[in-house]
Design a protein around this motif. Structure first.
Motif, PDB file in Angstrom:
ATOM      1  N   ALA A  52     -13.305 -56.767 -45.945  1.00 31.33           N
ATOM      2  CA  ALA A  52     -12.511 -57.976 -45.705  1.00 31.33           C
ATOM      3  C   ALA A  52     -13.134 -58.841 -44.629  1.00 31.33           C
ATOM      4  O   ALA A  52     -13.235 -60.075 -44.752  1.00 31.33           O
ATOM      5  N   SER A  53     -13.590 -58.203 -43.554  1.00 31.53           N
ATOM      6  CA  SER A  53     -14.219 -58.952 -42.474  1.00 31.53           C
ATOM      7  C   SER A  53     -15.511 -59.622 -42.939  1.00 31.53           C
ATOM      8  O   SER A  53     -15.808 -60.754 -42.572  1.00 31.53           O
ATOM      9  N   ALA A  54     -16.278 -58.933 -43.786  1.00 33.15           N
ATOM     10  CA  ALA A  54     -17.530 -59.495 -44.289  1.00 33.15           C
ATOM     11  C   ALA A  54     -17.276 -60.736 -45.132  1.00 33.15           C
ATOM     12  O   ALA A  54     -18.008 -61.737 -45.030  1.00 33.15           O
ATOM     13  N   LEU A  55     -16.235 -60.704 -45.964  1.00 32.26           N
ATOM     14  CA  LEU A  55     -15.913 -61.880 -46.778  1.00 32.26           C
ATOM     15  C   LEU A  55     -15.502 -63.060 -45.896  1.00 32.26           C
ATOM     16  O   LEU A  55     -15.777 -64.211 -46.205  1.00 32.26           O
ATOM     17  N   GLU A  56     -14.832 -62.764 -44.792  1.00 28.75           N
ATOM     18  CA  GLU A  56     -14.469 -63.823 -43.859  1.00 28.75           C
ATOM     19  C   GLU A  56     -15.687 -64.388 -43.141  1.00 28.75           C
ATOM     20  O   GLU A  56     -15.724 -65.573 -42.791  1.00 28.75           O
ATOM     21  N   GLU A  57     -16.678 -63.551 -42.908  1.00 26.71           N
ATOM     22  CA  GLU A  57     -17.884 -63.991 -42.207  1.00 26.71           C
ATOM     23  C   GLU A  57     -18.879 -64.676 -43.137  1.00 26.71           C
ATOM     24  O   GLU A  57     -19.794 -65.354 -42.692  1.00 26.71           O
ATOM     25  N   GLY A  58     -18.710 -64.509 -44.445  1.00 26.75           N
ATOM     26  CA  GLY A  58     -19.607 -65.168 -45.378  1.00 26.75           C
ATOM     27  C   GLY A  58     -20.893 -64.422 -45.642  1.00 26.75           C
ATOM     28  O   GLY A  58     -21.886 -65.018 -46.087  1.00 26.75           O
ATOM     29  N   THR A  59     -20.915 -63.118 -45.391  1.00 24.91           N
ATOM     30  CA  THR A  59     -22.098 -62.307 -45.712  1.00 24.91           C
ATOM     31  C   THR A  59     -21.669 -60.856 -45.891  1.00 24.91           C
ATOM     32  O   THR A  59     -20.802 -60.366 -45.156  1.00 24.91           O
ATOM     33  N   ILE A  60     -22.261 -60.186 -46.887  1.00 20.12           N
ATOM     34  CA  ILE A  60     -21.981 -58.754 -47.065  1.00 20.12           C
ATOM     35  C   ILE A  60     -23.151 -57.911 -46.590  1.00 20.12           C
ATOM     36  O   ILE A  60     -23.185 -56.704 -46.797  1.00 20.12           O
ATOM     37  N   ASP A  61     -24.111 -58.566 -45.967  1.00 24.50           N
ATOM     38  CA  ASP A  61     -25.247 -57.843 -45.406  1.00 24.50           C
ATOM     39  C   ASP A  61     -24.750 -56.878 -44.333  1.00 24.50           C
ATOM     40  O   ASP A  61     -24.005 -57.264 -43.438  1.00 24.50           O
ATOM     41  N   GLY A  62     -25.101 -55.626 -44.433  1.00 22.32           N
ATOM     42  CA  GLY A  62     -24.667 -54.625 -43.472  1.00 22.32           C
ATOM     43  C   GLY A  62     -23.528 -53.754 -43.958  1.00 22.32           C
ATOM     44  O   GLY A  62     -23.223 -52.743 -43.331  1.00 22.32           O
ATOM     45  N   LEU A  74     -27.763 -60.824 -52.720  1.00 20.35           N
ATOM     46  CA  LEU A  74     -28.199 -62.015 -53.448  1.00 20.35           C
ATOM     47  C   LEU A  74     -27.127 -62.453 -54.446  1.00 20.35           C
ATOM     48  O   LEU A  74     -26.846 -63.650 -54.592  1.00 20.35           O
ATOM     49  N   ASP A  75     -26.515 -61.502 -55.114  1.00 19.59           N
ATOM     50  CA  ASP A  75     -25.453 -61.818 -56.063  1.00 19.59           C
ATOM     51  C   ASP A  75     -24.287 -62.499 -55.348  1.00 19.59           C
ATOM     52  O   ASP A  75     -23.719 -63.490 -55.840  1.00 19.59           O
ATOM     53  N   TYR A  76     -23.935 -61.978 -54.178  1.00 20.38           N
ATOM     54  CA  TYR A  76     -22.848 -62.591 -53.405  1.00 20.38           C
ATOM     55  C   TYR A  76     -23.207 -64.017 -52.994  1.00 20.38           C
ATOM     56  O   TYR A  76     -22.373 -64.933 -53.102  1.00 20.38           O
ATOM     57  N   GLN A  77     -24.428 -64.225 -52.526  1.00 21.86           N
ATOM     58  CA  GLN A  77     -24.827 -65.561 -52.090  1.00 21.86           C
ATOM     59  C   GLN A  77     -24.850 -66.542 -53.263  1.00 21.86           C
ATOM     60  O   GLN A  77     -24.477 -67.716 -53.100  1.00 21.86           O
ATOM     61  N   GLN A  78     -25.255 -66.077 -54.436  1.00 17.04           N
ATOM     62  CA  GLN A  78     -25.210 -66.950 -55.611  1.00 17.04           C
ATOM     63  C   GLN A  78     -23.771 -67.292 -55.994  1.00 17.04           C
ATOM     64  O   GLN A  78     -23.457 -68.430 -56.363  1.00 17.04           O
ATOM     65  N   ALA A  79     -22.891 -66.324 -55.898  1.00 14.41           N
ATOM     66  CA  ALA A  79     -21.504 -66.543 -56.282  1.00 14.41           C
ATOM     67  C   ALA A  79     -20.785 -67.496 -55.341  1.00 14.41           C
ATOM     68  O   ALA A  79     -19.840 -68.186 -55.744  1.00 14.41           O
TER      69      ALA A  79
END
Length: 672
Positions: A52-62, A74-79
């Motif tokens: 949840a925190s990652a989605l709020e921050e705009g990155t799932i890296d980590g 990459l899939d997340y950034q494209q979406a």
């Protein structure tokens, strides 16, 4: 890219990881309580909170991800890449486990917040227990339940139409007017010619040639480099002879002519970095915002609220080509197929929440229409303001200020400065000692002690107050020394008469009298204004000086105009500019009988023998004044005229008195 402003309210409502963990502990326990002993692995709540925190921050890296982590990122950034930085607030809902306790399904409540309303929906994520840890089985449906591996979210922001600033009678003062952005289009001129073109254009439009040439050189090869924005009719026709020069037509909120009441109305233009930062997510690059004056003070009202649209659109071919195939160890949900029956909804009934916008891979999910800004209604009389500025335009070498009020209501009809301070607003905001114009206030304090215009006051040659000696002005007629009527003391402007009388006043009587004449109150009038200060005066020397407009008393030309308007109208008048924000007096109300006595005194000033007798027929009542503002020998002085006719109350100040009659000349020109 509208990176900053699109965060809107979400930027102020982000939750920390610790808070999310605490929020989900109870939910997890409830889910497990239905199947005692069915979970051999630790709870998945901490990873759910991290997601949840990652989605709020705009990155799932980590994040701990199952399968190819770089592919998932990459899939997340494209979406989400076409969301221009807009991110949701995310809360963790129910967490349910399979019978073996090795797979967990997490509900994610997502909220995108806007001024007009929120977009809310629920997505889900699958976590798997692998190698003694929970891993996120990435799928684009985590972002939105209707996304697939071939689609993405797309956000579009539509700027609202800006409201106008209107004057008396609803006449538009500041409204959208045609302008031209004049600059160099680097795509239309050879590189070798760009420096010469930049310098030639700078010379035509009057900007710094060296600075503009450097700006052109430093800009990208496709750039249009702005030199200046000009009004319609101001673009030099010779720019057609400059290679690469262009004039791009657009609109800006402008007054009817350059510098019209600009110290008051202010300016608007494209948002600066400072305006974007101060906008708390509501202002983005390219927005038109108020930069000064009323345009800035009431920017939110004038600007309105932008429209917002969020859709599902196909990913580009290049995006799909760059995304490697899913790895074999990813879960079965990695195909990206939308969850059957999943949808989205808005909490605002005015928002569109479903509907097709094209092909099967395109769908409108959410929209909010822009809310146009509302007009700001002022009391400014366009023609009287034009006349006032025209009269003051003759005084190019010195500061002269003028304010005209409706004598009955206090509406500010005109306020201007001479061109030496064209971008300032000193007529409404300046703080200056009022000099002998303060004798009207002191007279009211004496009238409230039982005096009348015929009461005698002692106009001595000098006045000694607590060891300090005060004099009348040079040239005061000695024939009017001694015991004289209050009316004569005002008419001839005897300093010592008011200083001697001030000894009987209590510390706050002068301040109370000033408030009854619209002076010295701290009011929120919705614009930058100074109503004056008249402090409580315990020191007899300071009180004596204040009685003749020196000491600690300060006023603006606007505040002093209220003195004349109050006397003329028979009630306390408080100047105001905005029709929907009329400040109320906090002082003791002026009575008609008190005002009648003041009109008697001010009328004598313009009669034969008065200090403004030359203004008979122009003003019905008035008071002149000079006020020292330096310690020079002789000191420099301000020069004032304040008065009224049958319609207006007017105040004019010359910052540095040169012994002439500028304030009188300005009043005559305004009221003729």
């Amino acid at each position: 890219m509208e990176l900053v402003g699109t965060r809107t309210k979400t930027s102020t409502r982000r939750r920390g990881l610790a808070g999310l963990v605490a929020a989900v502990l109870g939910l997890t326990a409830c889910s497990l309580g239905d199947s005692p002993g069915s979970q051999p692995s630790p709870g998945a709540d901490q990873v759910a909170a991290s997601l949840a925190s990652a989605l709020e921050e705009g990155t799932i890296d980590g994040l701990p991800l199952a399968g190819d982590a770089s592919r998932a990122e990459l899939d997340y950034q494209q979406a989400t890449g076409a969301m221009d930085g807009l991110v949701p607030e995310v809360s963790v809902g129910a967490i349910t486990y399979d019978s073996a306790g090795t797979t967990a399904t997490v509900e994610l409540g997502q909220t995108y917040s806007f001024d007009q309303g929120d977009w809310e929906f629920t997505s889900s994520a699958t976590l798997t227990w692998t190698d003694n840890q929970w891993l996120v089985d990435w799928n684009p449906t985590v972002v939105h339940p209707q996304l697939t591996s071939t689609t993405r979210l797309y956000y579009e922001r539509t700027q609202a139409d800006r409201g106008s600033i209107t004057g008396a009678g609803g006449v538009a003062i500041v409204e959208d007017r045609t302008v031209y952005k004049v600059g160099i289009d680097k795509t239309r001129v050879d590189q070798a010619q760009q420096d010469a073109s930049a310098r030639a254009l700078a010379a035509l439009v009057g900007v710094d040639a060296e600075a503009f040439a450097q700006q052109v050189a430093a800009s990208g090869p496709q750039a249009f480099v702005l030199a200046i924005t000009l009004r319609q009719g101001q673009v030099p026709p010779q720019i057609g002879d400059v290679a690469g020069a262009s004039a791009l037509e657009t609109t800006l909120p402008l007054a009817p002519w350059s510098n019209f009441a600009d110290g008051l109305m202010g300016t608007a233009g494209e948002a600066t970095a400072e305006a974007i930062e101060a906008g708390d997510g509501k202002v983005v690059e390219g927005d038109i915002v108020g930069l000064s004056g009323l345009q800035a003070e009431h920017d939110e009202q004038l600007r309105g609220s932008p429209g917002h649209t969020i859709s599902i659109i196909p990913r580009s071919e290049s995006q799909l080509a760059s995304l490697p195939p899913a790895t074999p160890d990813a879960s079965s949900s990695s195909s990206g197929t939308a969850t059957p029956g999943a949808g989205s909804s808005s909490t605002q009934p005015s928002a569109s929440s479903s509907g097709s916008s094209g092909s099967g891979d395109e769908q409108l999910l959410f929209s909010l229409a822009a809310v146009d800004g509302t007009d700001l209604e002022t009391t400014i009389d366009l023609e009287l303001q034009r006349k006032t500025e025209g009269v003051l335009a003759a005084y190019t070498g010195e500061l002269v200020m003028a304010v005209v009020l409706d004598r009955q209501t206090g509406a500010i009809l005109a306020a201007a400065n001479s061109p030496v301070e064209e971008s300032q607003n000193f007529a409404l905001t300046g703080a200056y000692p009022p000099g002998s114009t303060m004798k009207i206030v002191t007279s009211l304090a004496l009238i409230r002690r039982g005096m009348t215009p015929d009461s005698l006051v002692n106009c001595t040659e000098t006045a000694e107050i607590n060891g300090r000696v005060f004099h009348n002005y040079n040239g005061y007629p000695s024939a009017y020394n001694g015991m004289i009527p209050l009316r004569t003391a005002v008419q001839k402007s005897c300093n010592t008469a008011f200083m001697n009388a001030s000894l009987d006043l209590s510390p706050d009587e002068l301040r109370n009298a000033a408030a009854s004449l619209g002076i010295g109150m701290d009011l929120d009038a919705g614009f930058d204004a100074f109503y004056g200060t008249v402090p409580t005066l315990d020191d007899s020397v300071v009180r004596a000086a204040s009685a003749i407009g020196q000491g600690d008393v300060l006023v603006s030309p606007m505040a002093l105009a209220a003195e004349a308007a109050s006397a003329a109208s028979g009630h306390t008048v408080v100047p105001y500019l905005l029709t929907q924000q009329v400040p109320a007096s906090t002082g003791q109300a002026l009575t008609e009988s008190e005002a009648a006595a003041l009109r008697d005194l001010m009328g004598a000033v313009v009669q034969s023998g008065g200090t403004l007798s030359q203004m008979a027929g122009v003003l019905d009542g008035a008071k002149s004044g000079t006020a020292e503002y330096t310690n020079d020998d002789p000191p420099k002085t301000h020069s004032w005229v304040v008065g009224y006719d049958d319609r207006y109350a007017v105040s004019v100040m010359q910052y540095t008195n040169n012994g002439g009659s500028i304030p009188q000349d300005v009043v005559t020109a305004l009221l003729s």
